[in-house]
Design an enzyme around this catalytic site. Structure first.
Site, PDB file in Angstrom:
ATOM      1  N   ARG A  31       4.292   3.238  -0.065  1.00  0.00           N
ATOM      2  CA  ARG A  31       3.077   3.864  -0.480  1.00  0.00           C
ATOM      3  C   ARG A  31       1.860   3.085  -0.176  1.00  0.00           C
ATOM      4  NH1 ARG A  31       0.088   4.221  -5.676  1.00  0.00           N
ATOM      5  NH2 ARG A  31      -1.394   6.114  -5.624  1.00  0.00           N
ATOM      6  N   HIS A  79      -7.789   6.556  -2.278  1.00  0.00           N
ATOM      7  CA  HIS A  79      -7.587   5.456  -3.293  1.00  0.00           C
ATOM      8  C   HIS A  79      -8.910   4.921  -3.246  1.00  0.00           C
ATOM      9  CE1 HIS A  79      -4.111   3.125  -5.373  1.00  0.00           C
ATOM     10  NE2 HIS A  79      -5.312   2.448  -5.802  1.00  0.00           N
ATOM     11  N   GLU A 132      -5.343   8.642  -8.944  1.00  0.00           N
ATOM     12  CA  GLU A 132      -5.833   8.343 -10.418  1.00  0.00           C
ATOM     13  C   GLU A 132      -7.437   8.826 -10.706  1.00  0.00           C
ATOM     14  OE1 GLU A 132      -5.435   4.154 -11.598  1.00  0.00           O
ATOM     15  OE2 GLU A 132      -3.345   4.292 -11.672  1.00  0.00           O
ATOM     16  N   GLU A 158       3.075   3.888  -9.247  1.00  0.00           N
ATOM     17  CA  GLU A 158       3.007   2.576  -9.644  1.00  0.00           C
ATOM     18  C   GLU A 158       3.494   2.233 -11.064  1.00  0.00           C
ATOM     19  OE1 GLU A 158      -1.207   1.665  -9.563  1.00  0.00           O
ATOM     20  OE2 GLU A 158      -1.733   2.840  -8.050  1.00  0.00           O
ATOM     21  N   TYR A 174       1.325   1.696 -16.891  1.00  0.00           N
ATOM     22  CA  TYR A 174       1.154   0.510 -16.986  1.00  0.00           C
ATOM     23  C   TYR A 174       1.517  -0.075 -18.538  1.00  0.00           C
ATOM     24  CZ  TYR A 174      -0.223  -0.095 -12.545  1.00  0.00           C
ATOM     25  OH  TYR A 174      -0.115  -0.219 -10.964  1.00  0.00           O
ATOM     26  N   ASN A 200       1.155   6.896 -12.476  1.00  0.00           N
ATOM     27  CA  ASN A 200       0.983   5.495 -12.476  1.00  0.00           C
ATOM     28  C   ASN A 200       1.044   5.155 -14.144  1.00  0.00           C
ATOM     29  OD1 ASN A 200       0.900   5.658  -9.889  1.00  0.00           O
ATOM     30  ND2 ASN A 200      -1.481   5.054  -9.931  1.00  0.00           N
TER      31      ASN A 200
HETATM   32  C1  FCB Z   1      -4.097   1.188 -10.862  1.00  0.00           C
HETATM   33  C2  FCB Z   1      -4.537   1.189  -9.487  1.00  0.00           C
HETATM   34  C3  FCB Z   1      -4.090   0.369  -8.536  1.00  0.00           C
HETATM   35  C4  FCB Z   1      -4.111  -0.943  -9.199  1.00  0.00           C
HETATM   36  C5  FCB Z   1      -3.392  -1.175 -10.420  1.00  0.00           C
HETATM   37  C6  FCB Z   1      -3.145  -2.250 -11.185  1.00  0.00           C
HETATM   38  O1  FCB Z   1      -4.989   1.831 -11.909  1.00  0.00           O
HETATM   39  O2  FCB Z   1      -4.344   2.705  -9.035  1.00  0.00           O
HETATM   40  O3  FCB Z   1      -5.018   0.334  -7.468  1.00  0.00           O
HETATM   41  O4  FCB Z   1      -5.296  -1.793  -9.395  1.00  0.00           O
HETATM   42  O5  FCB Z   1      -3.944  -0.275 -11.245  1.00  0.00           O
END
Ligand code: FCB
Length: 449
Positions: free
Chosen positions: A82, A126, A171, A351, A299, A297
């Site tokens: 990607r 992006h 995002e 992500e 985290y 994505n």
């Molecule tokens: C996301 C982004 C990516 C990277 C990660 C840690 O928000 O899409 O570019 O910075 O966080």
């Protein structure tokens, strides 16, 4: 605690494994071969906005190291890669003339992936909007929506038949909220009204681009990538539960409801009052154009508290170097919520990964914390799959350490270490672990074990 050996049998043979990057974060060559300026080039020049006062001028120098980086990706044995296209590299002013050298770079990238048996997943936006379009109002201007559709069609004409997937936006919440409300990301605007209009224009341009790409005969899978945390109340008090419901509507549902249900959450529209976006007749139907896939994505989780700001003491979990709580169950639970709320198409984790303060010892990086992060989150995806969520693939953020936006180069998300003095790449222990995991999953394709 799951172990590595538990993972392969959780995934069907066709489940796709990948790694992810984005143009501005790795390419460098910011002023070469006819590339135009992006809003991130401009933003980085403002004093104090980037933690280490760095920029994307060189980044990982990927633009000049394409062939060896392609070999590096191939060495991991992944199914897909990607990446994003820098709009100002291929169309410097965001409209009008195309930059042949820029297009040739992405052509070499796509052909190089295919030659190595890796499926190209291309992201159109992006975040690095051409500065020339920002000067005309950027995403706050409805005209930018149409410029984006033309850009999408230009990429389709040149590369479309060779792509496995096209993502319109990465995002949109970050572009709208961090870029136009908090102003901590490019273009650094601080206005809630502009931020909500930007979010609407991003979604509208997504829907229009999908329709235009399909009319142009696109064979790639088409979709969007949303960032989502798993929203949780701090306590089970009625107040915290209500705060959680509203935060979930402001974040996750503000983007997913229009895409899947054709409407913004009414409670958020009401709360916005005069700051609600201008919506023209037909916009919501366009936004709800069916997608081939959804990218998520993930985290961390996000906590909601009715009274006062969250304190450090409110966040009990171990953290990454970004200060984000490590909470893998949230990934499974988020996917279950999405599966309950919407008729999901094929869903990818586009992500997932962690920044950790890596130390190099004897030329190796022993990043056990990152491997643990990946292992537990991949396990969470497997659990969601077992519960019926249509998961199709998983991508690690990121292939290599890179420019982490306002955090500069200090935060390292890569499974490959980058020495910013020599630009040498060194696979970390987590990269070798991921390579072996992918190989074990691939082996099941042939043996059916
Ligand atoms: C996301 C982004 C990516 C990277 C990660 C840690 O928000 O899409 O570019 O910075 O966080």
């Amino acid at each position: 605690m799951p172990t590595t050996n538990d993972l392969p049998k959780m995934f069907p043979p066709q489940f796709a494994w990948g790694v992810a990057t984005s143009a501005f974060q790795i390419e460098g060559a910011a002023y070469e071969d006819g590339k135009g300026e992006s809003i991130w080039d401009t933003f980085c020049r403002e004093p104090g906005v980037i933690a280490d006062a760095s920029n994307g001028d060189v980044a990982c120098d990927h633009y000049h190291r394409l062939e060896s980086d392609l070999d590096l990706i191939a060495s991991l044995g992944v199914d897909l890669y990607r990446f994003s296209v820098s709009w100002p590299r291929v169309q410097p002013l965001g409209e009008g003339a195309w930059n042949e050298k820029g297009l040739q770079f992405y052509e070499r990238l796509v052909d190089g992936l295919i030659a190595r048996g890796i499926a190209p997943h291309l992201t159109l936006n992006h975040w690095d909007l051409p500065q020339a379009l920002q000067d005309k109002g950027g995403w706050n201007s409805r005209d930018t929506v149409h410029r984006f559709v033309d850009y999408a069609l230009g990429i389709q004409r040149r590369l479309g038949s060779r792509l496995a997937a096209i993502t319109t936006h990465n995002e949109p919440w970050v572009v709208a909220w961090l870029g136009h409300h908090e102003g901590t990301f490019a273009p650094g605007i601080k206005s809630r009204k502009i931020a909500t209009q930007v979010s609407h224009h991003l979604l509208l341009s997504h829907g229009l681009a999908l329709r235009a790409l399909r009319e142009a005969g696109a064979t790639a899978q088409l979709g969007i990538v949303l960032n989502m945390a798993h929203q949780m109340p701090l306590t089970d008090s009625a107040e915290d539960l209500a705060a959680c419901k509203l935060d979930d509507a402001r974040g996750r549902r503000w983007y997913a409801d229009p895409l899947f249900k054709g409407a913004y959450p009414a409670e958020v529209i009401a709360e916005l009052g005069d700051d609600a976006p201008v919506i023209e007749p037909g916009d919501m139907e366009i936004i709800a154009t069916p997608m081939d896939y959804l990218g998520i994505n993930y985290y961390s989780r996000a906590l909601s508290k009715a009274s006062g700001p969250l304190t450090e003491a409110d966040k009990p979990c171990p953290r990454t170097d970004m200060g984000w709580e490590i909470y893998p169950d949230g990934l499974r639970d988020l996917l279950l919520v999405l599966h309950d709320d919407y008729d999901l198409p094929a869903t990818y984790i586009t992500e997932n990964g962690g920044a950790f303060p890596d130390a190099t010892t004897d030329g190796r990086v022993h990043d056990a914390d990152r491997t643990d992060y990946l292992l537990t989150h991949i396990n969470a995806v497997g659990e969601a799959l077992a519960a019926g969520v249509p998961m199709a693939g998983y991508m690690v953020w990121s292939l290599m350490d890179n420019f982490e936006w306002a955090s500069g180069y200090a935060k390292r998300f890569g499974i490959v270490h980058v020495d910013y003095d020599t630009l040498e790449r060194t696979p970390k222990d987590s990269a070798l672990w991921y390579r072996d995991l992918v190989a074990a999953c691939r082996a099941r394709r042939t043996t059916g074990a």
